[in-house]
Write an enzyme that holds these catalytic residues in place. Structure first.
Site, PDB file in Angstrom:
ATOM      1  CD1 TRP A  74      -3.154   0.970   0.656  1.00 21.84           C
ATOM      2  CD2 TRP A  74      -1.909   2.275   1.963  1.00 21.84           C
ATOM      3  NE1 TRP A  74      -3.875   2.109   0.921  1.00 21.84           N
ATOM      4  CE2 TRP A  74      -3.139   2.927   1.715  1.00 21.84           C
ATOM      5  CE3 TRP A  74      -0.957   2.920   2.765  1.00 21.84           C
ATOM      6  CZ2 TRP A  74      -3.430   4.184   2.241  1.00 21.84           C
ATOM      7  CZ3 TRP A  74      -1.271   4.178   3.279  1.00 21.84           C
ATOM      8  CH2 TRP A  74      -2.493   4.790   3.011  1.00 21.84           C
ATOM      9  CE  LYS A 485     -18.061   0.734   6.362  1.00 20.18           C
ATOM     10  NZ  LYS A 485     -17.644   0.478   7.734  1.00 20.18           N
ATOM     11  CD  GLU A 488     -14.659   2.206   4.147  1.00 16.54           C
ATOM     12  OE1 GLU A 488     -13.652   1.768   4.652  1.00 16.54           O
ATOM     13  OE2 GLU A 488     -15.785   2.078   4.686  1.00 16.54           O
ATOM     14  CG  HIS A 504     -28.726  24.928  12.250  1.00 21.42           C
ATOM     15  ND1 HIS A 504     -29.236  26.137  12.681  1.00 21.42           N
ATOM     16  CD2 HIS A 504     -29.281  23.993  13.054  1.00 21.42           C
ATOM     17  CE1 HIS A 504     -30.036  25.937  13.713  1.00 21.42           C
ATOM     18  NE2 HIS A 504     -30.088  24.640  13.950  1.00 21.42           N
ATOM     19  CE  LYS A 603     -10.554  -5.113   7.999  1.00 23.52           C
ATOM     20  NZ  LYS A 603     -11.910  -4.596   7.860  1.00 23.52           N
TER      21      LYS A 603
HETATM   22  C1  F6R Z   1     -14.036   1.800   7.591  1.00 26.84           C
HETATM   23  C2  F6R Z   1     -12.906   1.270   8.307  1.00 26.84           C
HETATM   24  C3  F6R Z   1     -11.946   2.224   8.900  1.00 26.84           C
HETATM   25  C4  F6R Z   1     -11.416   1.689  10.233  1.00 26.84           C
HETATM   26  C5  F6R Z   1     -10.299   2.608  10.763  1.00 26.84           C
HETATM   27  C6  F6R Z   1      -9.803   2.153  12.126  1.00 26.84           C
HETATM   28  O1  F6R Z   1     -14.850   0.783   7.074  1.00 26.84           O
HETATM   29  O2  F6R Z   1     -12.734   0.077   8.393  1.00 26.84           O
HETATM   30  O3  F6R Z   1     -12.496   3.484   9.054  1.00 26.84           O
HETATM   31  O4  F6R Z   1     -12.460   1.610  11.140  1.00 26.84           O
HETATM   32  O5  F6R Z   1      -9.232   2.615   9.861  1.00 26.84           O
HETATM   33  O6  F6R Z   1      -9.319   0.855  12.071  1.00 26.84           O
HETATM   34  P1  F6R Z   1      -9.160  -0.024  13.366  1.00 26.84           P
HETATM   35  O7  F6R Z   1     -10.514  -0.308  13.898  1.00 26.84           O
HETATM   36  O8  F6R Z   1      -8.468  -1.272  12.894  1.00 26.84           O
HETATM   37  O9  F6R Z   1      -8.325   0.768  14.316  1.00 26.84           O
END
Ligand code: F6R
Length: 608
Positions: A74, A485, A488, A504, A603
């Site tokens: 990434w 969601k 994204e 507002h 992720k």
């Molecule tokens: C959205 C999503 C992200 C995570 C964020 C925090 O669908 O998955 O917004 O929630 O990057 O990630 P964690 O929970 O792993 O700290």
């Protein structure tokens, strides 16, 4: 954010590396590569795009070797090009890296002066050259790694092989996850256990600052002072089925449908043993009794779980609660009451911003910390005093679904436990909350049964370029989650507002082209929400109302209604999350986007 795998065996490890990278692809998926040590030489293949493309190239070139490392990227430093893809090689030393090296520019200058030529824009290439520099100076592979990491500032998980030493690989961890898989006459390195689960379940989690040497027959771990240390071997209970799609088209779809089970597993201990402080650790009672308030720190979807919890914590447990985005908190001179419990929420347990916010909170003097997390042994729970693991199982789709609803279930448990300890929850109320929790998996299943109706809505959303989500009170964070969601995975611009805020400003956006999703179950704010909906209709906006049977909405011109079967009280936000997840999923499906691997995302966000 970037996935690492390595293997040393008596067999061809290329299929192990490729399989492992496919499982790690959720961590980053803009390019991939492997390097193998083959007859005293290092051979490498890299491709931009998905692992499958790199796999084809490796097959075409006849890769076959018993030692190798792989990486799925990434991009952070340097664009998505083959030259920037890992592994990076310096004179026969091949290296993969997850994390960010903060002093890479300074190191680059130093190495340039020594005659090294850079082929990429990555921070990683400096590590490969540094390794070679130390090997040239007489170090062996392990000593070179131990010397190299002391010259790096930043975060890293590293795996290295060299053509000079074809019988071992070495690795290091600081700030990014890395584990060693222990097999029979073969051993592995991986960012997470999913990458190697087909080969072994026995894993050693490296600690911060550790380095290790891995051969076919042995694993030797060294601490940050290069002293040999013994680290426990854990047996992972991650199931292979949880890592495979089964009958589903996407992991996100599978994970949405797994929610009744995931929630049932997460609440199992409370259903069996009641709302006990031990849900958060054997010695949690003293700490939870000692606190005067709660400060929640999290990012993204996990932050929205925290926002929901604030309503519960203040209303049910009578605990003052503040919720803050971790990346903001960590750079702010925050007011710290040492008796405020720091609650971090993180699905992955390795989000850098949340981890740093936790460290910062401790430095400000907070005495007690609690982590709500889905990944055992990950960095954030390990750095916390108290822990509650959600039991959602592996979440592979990049958009968080079952992790969110199980976080909410865990936060509700925290609320009732604190409420009891503070004398705010009576035994009758406790019994009632337990009953509500018991019914939750069933209510979530009923909400899943709405999928065909939601899919029909999604067809209408697919052609839109913007959408608005409204909610009030407990359901405002669910509106935020619905908007997140949708943007994204379908790339439709979506925003969420507390419905009362509409007039507002955002009302100016509303016209016939702007679908407005309203989360409006039967609660004390229902009549207020109905007035807000009138404001939308009066401007020609089309309403898509998610509600429950008790709220008595009817369909009319421009007003579409989907009802969950019954009102579930304070747990309603969990049930109303299901339709917004399904709406995003089906809209993305209709638009043909990559649901599980949306563009530009990954992720686990282990960088700033
Ligand atoms: C959205 C999503 C992200 C995570 C964020 C925090 O669908 O998955 O917004 O929630 O990057 O990630 P964690 O929970 O792993 O700290």
């Amino acid at each position: 954010m970037c996935g690492i795998v390595g293997a040393i065996a008596d067999r061809d490890v290329v299929p192990v590396l490729i399989e492992g990278l496919k499982r790690l692809e959720y961590r980053g998926y803009d390019s991939a590569g492997i390097a193998v040590v083959d007859q005293q030489d290092v051979r490498r293949v890299r491709r931009t795009g998905r692992v499958a493309e790199m796999e084809g190239a490796a097959a075409a070139e006849g890769f076959n070797a018993s030692l190798g490392i792989g990486h799925t990227r990434w991009a952070t430093h340097g664009g998505v090009t083959e030259a920037n893809a890992h592994p990076h090689i310096s004179h026969g030393v091949a290296l993969v890296h997850n994390g960010i090296i903060e002093n890479h520019e300074e190191q680059r200058e130093k190495l340039r002066a020594l005659g090294y030529v850079f082929e990429s824009q990555t921070d990683t290439e400096v590590i490969a050259h540094l390794m070679h520099h130390h090997l040239k100076g007489g170090d062996d592979l392990l000593a070179a790694l131990q010397r190299t990491v002391k010259e790096l500032t930043g975060a890293y998980a590293l795996a290295v092989v060299s053509r000079q030493e074809p019988d071992r690989m070495v690795c290091a961890r600081m700030g990014c996850p890395l584990l060693i898989g222990v097999g029979e006459g073969e051993n592995f390195i991986a960012s997470d256990v999913s990458a190697i689960i087909q080969a072994t379940r026995r894993v050693i989690f490296l600690e911060e600052g550790d380095t290790a040497e891995v051969t076919r027959a042995s694993v030797k771990v060294f601490d940050g002072k290069d002293q040999p240390v013994q680290r426990d071997v854990h047996v992972s209970d991650v199931s292979l089925a949880s890592l495979e799609l089964g009958p589903y088209r996407h992991f996100m779809q599978k994970e949405i449908h797994e929610q009744p089970r995931a929630i049932a597993d997460t609440i199992e201990a409370v259903v069996d043993g009641g709302f006990s402080p031990t849900l958060f650790g054997a010695n949690a009672e003293a700490a939870l009794k000692d606190i005067e308030g709660v400060q929640i720190l999290a990012c993204g979807t996990s932050y929205y779980a925290g926002m929901t919890a604030r309503y519960w914590l203040e209303a049910i447990a009578g605990v003052p609660c503040n919720v803050e985005i971790a990346s903001e908190y960590r750079y702010r001179a925050a007011y710290a009451n040492p008796k405020h419990l720091i609650v971090t929420i993180s699905q992955s347990g390795e989000t850098l911003d949340t981890m740093e916010a936790l460290k910062y909170a401790k430095s400000l003097g907070h005495e007690h910390t609690l982590s709500i997390c889905n990944v055992p042994e990950s960095a954030i729970p390990r750095a916390s005093e108290l822990v509650c693991y959600t039991r959602a199982g592996a979440e592979i789709g990049v958009a968080s679904t079952k992790a969110f609803t199980t976080q909410l279930a865990a936060l509700f448990q925290l609320t009732v436990v604190l409420g009891k300890l503070r004398g705010k929850v009576t035994p009758e109320q406790e019994a009632d909350y337990l009953e509500q929790l018991r019914h939750l998996p069933g209510s979530v299943q009923h909400a899943l049964n709405l999928e065909p109706q939601i899919a029909a809505w999604a067809e209408r959303f697919a052609s839109k370029s913007d959408a608005l989500f409204l909610g009030r009170g407990l359901h405002y964070p669910i509106a935020l989650e619905g908007a997140l969601k949708l943007k994204e995975i379908s790339y439709i611009h979506a925003e969420a507002y507390p419905a009362g805020e509409l007039k507002h400003g955002p009302l100016a956006l509303v016209d016939a082209d702007m679908p407005v999703v309203v989360i409006a179950p039967n609660d004390v704010l229902l009549e207020k929400v109905k007035s807000n909906m009138q404001e939308v209709r009066a401007r020609g906006g089309e309403l898509f109302v998610l509600t429950d049977q008790d709220s008595h909405f009817s369909e009319s011109e421009g007003v579409h209604v989907i009802r969950t079967p019954r009102h579930v009280g304070v747990l309603s936000p969990i049930v109303h999350t299901i339709p917004v997840q399904l709406l995003a999923y089906h809209t993305a499906l209709a638009r043909g986007t990559d649901v599980d691997k949306p563009r530009n995302l990954a992720k686990s966000v282990t960088v700033e």
